[in-house]
Design a protein around this motif. Structure first.
Motif, PDB file in Angstrom:
ATOM      1  N   GLY A 148      -8.197  18.622   2.738  1.00 50.66           N
ATOM      2  CA  GLY A 148      -7.301  18.513   1.461  1.00 50.66           C
ATOM      3  C   GLY A 148      -7.003  17.176   1.010  1.00 50.66           C
ATOM      4  N   ALA A 149      -7.609  16.287   1.675  1.00 47.59           N
ATOM      5  CA  ALA A 149      -7.409  14.758   1.154  1.00 47.59           C
ATOM      6  C   ALA A 149      -7.368  14.611  -0.250  1.00 47.59           C
ATOM      7  CB  ALA A 149      -8.303  13.827   1.866  1.00 47.59           C
ATOM      8  N   GLN A 150      -6.354  14.081  -1.075  1.00 52.09           N
ATOM      9  CA  GLN A 150      -6.150  13.899  -2.479  1.00 52.09           C
ATOM     10  C   GLN A 150      -6.912  12.649  -2.965  1.00 52.09           C
ATOM     11  OE1 GLN A 150      -2.173  14.205  -0.996  1.00 52.09           O
ATOM     12  NE2 GLN A 150      -1.590  15.561  -2.933  1.00 52.09           N
ATOM     13  N   ALA A 151      -7.146  11.663  -1.998  1.00 52.48           N
ATOM     14  CA  ALA A 151      -7.717  10.522  -2.748  1.00 52.48           C
ATOM     15  C   ALA A 151      -8.238   9.716  -1.581  1.00 52.48           C
ATOM     16  CB  ALA A 151      -6.663   9.606  -3.579  1.00 52.48           C
ATOM     17  N   TRP A 152      -9.082   8.777  -1.992  1.00 45.61           N
ATOM     18  CA  TRP A 152      -9.454   7.746  -1.108  1.00 45.61           C
ATOM     19  C   TRP A 152      -8.658   6.718  -1.135  1.00 45.61           C
ATOM     20  CZ3 TRP A 152     -13.463   8.404   2.765  1.00 45.61           C
ATOM     21  CH2 TRP A 152     -14.367   9.342   2.398  1.00 45.61           C
ATOM     22  N   LEU A 153      -8.414   5.960  -0.091  1.00 49.98           N
ATOM     23  CA  LEU A 153      -7.378   4.586  -0.021  1.00 49.98           C
ATOM     24  C   LEU A 153      -8.458   3.566   0.468  1.00 49.98           C
ATOM     25  CD1 LEU A 153      -4.654   3.365  -0.265  1.00 49.98           C
ATOM     26  CD2 LEU A 153      -4.056   4.268   1.973  1.00 49.98           C
ATOM     27  N   GLY A 154      -8.507   2.495  -0.422  1.00 51.26           N
ATOM     28  CA  GLY A 154      -9.287   1.443   0.131  1.00 51.26           C
ATOM     29  C   GLY A 154     -10.629   1.644  -0.501  1.00 51.26           C
ATOM     30  N   VAL A 204       0.705  -1.325  -0.063  1.00 51.60           N
ATOM     31  CA  VAL A 204       0.056  -0.037   0.004  1.00 51.60           C
ATOM     32  C   VAL A 204       0.968   1.187   0.039  1.00 51.60           C
ATOM     33  CG1 VAL A 204      -1.741   1.422   1.196  1.00 51.60           C
ATOM     34  CG2 VAL A 204      -1.904  -1.270   1.092  1.00 51.60           C
ATOM     35  N   ALA A 205       2.032   1.152   0.804  1.00 48.63           N
ATOM     36  CA  ALA A 205       2.876   2.446   0.976  1.00 48.63           C
ATOM     37  C   ALA A 205       3.452   2.839  -0.432  1.00 48.63           C
ATOM     38  CB  ALA A 205       3.808   2.020   2.122  1.00 48.63           C
ATOM     39  N   GLU A 206       3.820   1.654  -1.102  1.00 51.26           N
ATOM     40  CA  GLU A 206       4.314   2.113  -2.593  1.00 51.26           C
ATOM     41  C   GLU A 206       3.468   2.833  -3.587  1.00 51.26           C
ATOM     42  OE1 GLU A 206       5.933  -1.465  -4.472  1.00 51.26           O
ATOM     43  OE2 GLU A 206       7.819  -1.571  -3.206  1.00 51.26           O
ATOM     44  N   ARG A 207       2.337   2.460  -3.337  1.00 52.58           N
ATOM     45  CA  ARG A 207       1.183   2.993  -4.177  1.00 52.58           C
ATOM     46  C   ARG A 207       0.723   4.596  -3.849  1.00 52.58           C
ATOM     47  NH1 ARG A 207      -1.507  -0.763  -7.197  1.00 52.58           N
ATOM     48  NH2 ARG A 207      -3.594   0.613  -7.130  1.00 52.58           N
ATOM     49  N   ILE A 208       1.103   4.895  -2.672  1.00 50.15           N
ATOM     50  CA  ILE A 208       0.478   6.291  -2.324  1.00 50.15           C
ATOM     51  C   ILE A 208       1.635   7.063  -1.655  1.00 50.15           C
ATOM     52  CG2 ILE A 208      -1.741   5.830  -1.924  1.00 50.15           C
ATOM     53  CD1 ILE A 208       0.221   5.613   1.118  1.00 50.15           C
ATOM     54  N   SER A 209       2.932   6.656  -1.833  1.00 46.54           N
ATOM     55  CA  SER A 209       3.914   7.390  -1.381  1.00 46.54           C
ATOM     56  C   SER A 209       4.141   8.856  -1.596  1.00 46.54           C
ATOM     57  CB  SER A 209       5.119   6.562  -1.513  1.00 46.54           C
ATOM     58  OG  SER A 209       5.736   6.463  -2.865  1.00 46.54           O
ATOM     59  N   ARG A 210       3.749   9.171  -2.639  1.00 45.91           N
ATOM     60  CA  ARG A 210       3.970  10.495  -3.427  1.00 45.91           C
ATOM     61  C   ARG A 210       2.892  11.472  -2.719  1.00 45.91           C
ATOM     62  NH1 ARG A 210       6.498   9.685  -9.489  1.00 45.91           N
ATOM     63  NH2 ARG A 210       8.087   8.348  -8.848  1.00 45.91           N
ATOM     64  N   ALA A 211       1.730  10.965  -2.199  1.00 48.56           N
ATOM     65  CA  ALA A 211       0.620  11.779  -1.746  1.00 48.56           C
ATOM     66  C   ALA A 211       0.960  12.406  -0.634  1.00 48.56           C
ATOM     67  CB  ALA A 211      -0.695  10.806  -1.399  1.00 48.56           C
ATOM     68  N   ARG A 248      -1.637  13.821   1.651  1.00 48.08           N
ATOM     69  CA  ARG A 248      -2.818  13.262   2.516  1.00 48.08           C
ATOM     70  C   ARG A 248      -3.934  12.452   1.778  1.00 48.08           C
ATOM     71  NH1 ARG A 248      -4.021  19.249   4.741  1.00 48.08           N
ATOM     72  NH2 ARG A 248      -2.192  19.630   5.912  1.00 48.08           N
ATOM     73  N   VAL A 249      -4.350  11.314   2.483  1.00 46.39           N
ATOM     74  CA  VAL A 249      -5.343  10.474   1.830  1.00 46.39           C
ATOM     75  C   VAL A 249      -6.563  10.171   2.855  1.00 46.39           C
ATOM     76  CG1 VAL A 249      -3.821   9.545   0.419  1.00 46.39           C
ATOM     77  CG2 VAL A 249      -4.354   8.540   2.592  1.00 46.39           C
ATOM     78  N   ALA A 250      -7.819  10.133   2.464  1.00 51.53           N
ATOM     79  CA  ALA A 250      -8.925   9.755   3.289  1.00 51.53           C
ATOM     80  C   ALA A 250      -8.990   8.308   3.298  1.00 51.53           C
ATOM     81  CB  ALA A 250     -10.089  10.495   2.583  1.00 51.53           C
ATOM     82  N   VAL A 251      -9.441   7.815   4.549  1.00 52.87           N
ATOM     83  CA  VAL A 251      -9.654   6.241   4.755  1.00 52.87           C
ATOM     84  C   VAL A 251     -10.906   6.257   5.499  1.00 52.87           C
ATOM     85  CG1 VAL A 251      -9.005   4.391   5.971  1.00 52.87           C
ATOM     86  CG2 VAL A 251      -7.374   5.835   5.071  1.00 52.87           C
ATOM     87  N   GLU A 298     -20.030   5.910  -2.448  1.00 54.89           N
ATOM     88  CA  GLU A 298     -20.607   6.006  -3.571  1.00 54.89           C
ATOM     89  C   GLU A 298     -20.686   7.499  -3.851  1.00 54.89           C
ATOM     90  OE1 GLU A 298     -24.454   4.096  -4.304  1.00 54.89           O
ATOM     91  OE2 GLU A 298     -23.684   2.097  -3.818  1.00 54.89           O
ATOM     92  N   GLY A 299     -20.579   7.837  -5.175  1.00 53.98           N
ATOM     93  CA  GLY A 299     -20.595   9.080  -5.813  1.00 53.98           C
ATOM     94  C   GLY A 299     -19.375  10.095  -5.341  1.00 53.98           C
ATOM     95  N   THR A 300     -18.509   9.647  -5.047  1.00 53.51           N
ATOM     96  CA  THR A 300     -17.423  10.413  -4.474  1.00 53.51           C
ATOM     97  C   THR A 300     -16.466  10.838  -5.740  1.00 53.51           C
ATOM     98  OG1 THR A 300     -15.257  10.636  -3.343  1.00 53.51           O
ATOM     99  CG2 THR A 300     -15.650   8.476  -4.400  1.00 53.51           C
ATOM    100  N   GLU A 301     -16.118  12.149  -5.799  1.00 53.16           N
ATOM    101  CA  GLU A 301     -15.575  12.921  -6.813  1.00 53.16           C
ATOM    102  C   GLU A 301     -14.073  12.725  -6.990  1.00 53.16           C
ATOM    103  OE1 GLU A 301     -16.905  16.805  -7.159  1.00 53.16           O
ATOM    104  OE2 GLU A 301     -18.875  16.540  -7.528  1.00 53.16           O
ATOM    105  N   LEU A 302     -13.341  12.305  -5.662  1.00 53.79           N
ATOM    106  CA  LEU A 302     -12.076  11.889  -5.552  1.00 53.79           C
ATOM    107  C   LEU A 302     -11.624  10.650  -5.971  1.00 53.79           C
ATOM    108  CD1 LEU A 302     -11.148  13.143  -1.622  1.00 53.79           C
ATOM    109  CD2 LEU A 302     -10.656  14.156  -3.841  1.00 53.79           C
ATOM    110  N   PRO A 303     -10.472  10.508  -6.556  1.00 52.28           N
ATOM    111  CA  PRO A 303      -9.949   9.261  -7.201  1.00 52.28           C
ATOM    112  C   PRO A 303      -9.880   8.160  -6.062  1.00 52.28           C
ATOM    113  CG  PRO A 303      -8.160  10.828  -6.899  1.00 52.28           C
ATOM    114  CD  PRO A 303      -9.274  11.778  -6.780  1.00 52.28           C
TER     115      PRO A 303
END
Length: 475
Positions: A100-106, A46-53, A55-58, A110-115
């Motif tokens: 300022g979360a940049q993406a959802w992780l996991g 997981v860390a490899e996939r998001i290491s450049r972010a 903040r992410v939302a969980v 429904e209906g989210t606009e974040l990646p």
């Protein structure tokens, strides 16, 4: 054996895993058990996939994916924004926008606009990352928003480590323990104490999904975390409660534990529960100890590194006589770094000489034991010239066999300033005679001016996800 420099999640040391020093049951959640090597390998993927972010939302559901998302972020040094699964649309949008979360992780709603970045349960990586700086922000936890929009509490890695280590010392917590709980993973209690604590100490953790008496009794742990509603339900099933007598410590927090529940739990399990006090901004600052005295209604003494004091409305010291009520202020290494985007609120909550105003009122006795009266805004009742703590009236009422639950508030009164009103969930039928009986009962237990002026019977009390009564909804 030592495996290099200290880590926030000390038990997930890649050198230890490479040496074959595994923990086969490091984590059990959602019907799945992961060893230390599986947990480390999957979280590092997981860390490899998001290491450049940044903040992410969980979406903090009690699942393996949530755990891997959180641990993966901590490995990579990415700030986690836990989002309650039951958050309404407006609350969720506020959290995402403010953080300022940049993406959802996991998992994502429904209906989210974040990646959305998926969490793969069976992927493994053995890449190693340098330990992020202790001052870096690990979590932005959002408050319950009882006095406005939820505020983002910034907790650093160093603060979390200091807070956990203080509890390790107070509770004699070791790798030999097995922690059991079924608490939400978006607050300090379930997430930081209940997940990061075991991963720091190296003790296995079993998350029961829901904190039912049956699940707790079947888990066979040595250390249990619960909120008062959990313990209340457990003591209602004596045969299951007795199973917890095999444990080393039973810990209650997030709200005051009613004295009758404290006493019944001690009777059924053979041990008095540990009570502690904290909040998102401070983590745990007060606790009774594994080797110390435990009194019902009292949350013990400051944990290692913490100082406390009481102040009145004018800022003057309040005596530590076990009776006088004052605003509780604290300082210590586990406190937060401020509210995100809210320098005004941050400044308001700190004194000029560096103490955090908790917003709670308390008493301290000559031995340094603390009793939390409640929130200054709702639990300190000023009636007829007296300063009255709602908590002691609630304790007195809970001692009556006809009372299942109770919340006491002060409502506006032209004559008294505030009048004491008790909202009571009765065990059986309510009546006007019972209301009179309860008022008389309080007068016999406490001073006459602390008797409720009014008793209102209700079916339930409004509570949040942590079991805290939402008194602002009572009027």
């Amino acid at each position: 054996m030592s495996y290099g420099p200290p880590l926030l999640l000390a038990s997930l040391n890649p050198i230890a895993v490479a040496a074959g020093d595994d923990i086969p049951d490091a984590l059990t959640i959602d019907g799945t058990t992961l060893s230390r090597s599986d947990l480390l390998g999957a979280a590092t993927s997981v860390a490899e996939r998001i290491s450049r972010a940044d903040r992410v939302a969980v979406l903090a559901e009690p699942t393996v994916r949530t755990v891997l998302a959180v641990v993966g972020c901590l490995i990579a040094g990415v700030t986690v924004v836990p989002v309650p699964p039951d958050a309404g649309v407006a609350e969720r949008e506020h959290i995402l926008r403010d953080s300022g979360a940049q993406a959802w992780l996991g998992t994502a709603p429904e209906g989210t606009e974040l990646p959305v970045v998926p969490v793969r349960l069976h992927a493994r990586s053995w890449h190693t990352y340098p330990e992020p700086h202790p001052a870096s922000v690990a979590f932005i936890l959002y408050t319950s928003g009882t006095t406005g929009a939820p505020k983002g509490v910034m907790l650093s890695r160093g603060a979390i480590a200091a807070g956990l280590d203080a509890l390790v010392q107070a509770w004699a917590w070791t790798w030999k323990d097995t922690l059991v709980h079924g608490l939400p993973l978006f607050h300090v209690h379930g997430l930081i104490l209940g997940l990061l604590g075991p991963l720091r100490v190296g003790s296995p953790v079993i998350h029961t999904g829901k904190p039912t008496p049956e699940a707790y009794a079947a888990a066979g742990g040595s250390l249990y975390f619960g909120v008062p509603t959990v313990w209340s339900r457990i003591v209602e099933k004596p045969e299951l409660a007795r199973e917890l007598g095999k444990a080393r410590l039973l810990v209650s927090g997030s709200a005051p534990l009613p004295t009758p529940v404290f006493d019944k739990l001690a009777e059924l399990t053979g041990q008095a529960p540990i009570e502690r006090y904290g909040m998102s901004e401070t983590m745990i600052t007060l606790s009774t100890r594994a080797d110390g005295e435990r009194r019902p209604g009292w949350v013990g003494t400051p944990v290692r590194g913490v100082e406390t004091r009481l102040r009145d409305e004018t800022g003057e010291p309040v005596p530590h006589d076990g009776v006088s009520i004052g605003g509780l202020q604290v300082r210590g290494p586990m406190l937060f770094d401020g509210y995100l985007n809210r320098p005004d609120a941050t400044a308001e909550d700190w004194t000029e000489d560096g103490w955090f105003r908790t917003g709670d009122v308390a008493v301290i006795d000559a031995d340094g034991f603390h009793r939390i009266v409640g929130r200054e805004s709702i639990d300190l009742i000023k009636s007829g010239g007296y300063r009255i703590g709602a908590g002691e009236i609630e304790t007195a009422l809970l001692g009556h066999p006809a009372v299942a639950e109770v919340a006491v508030v002060g409502l506006p009164d032209d004559d008294l300033g505030q009048r004491i009103v008790a909202f009571v969930v009765p065990r059986d039928d309510s009546s006007e005679d019972l209301a009179v009986e309860l008022t008389t009962h309080v007068g016999e237990q406490l001073s006459a001016h602390k008797r409720p002026r009014e008793v209102r019977f209700v079916d339930t009390l409004p509570r949040n996800a942590m079991g805290k009564v939402q008194k602002k909804q009572l009027s």
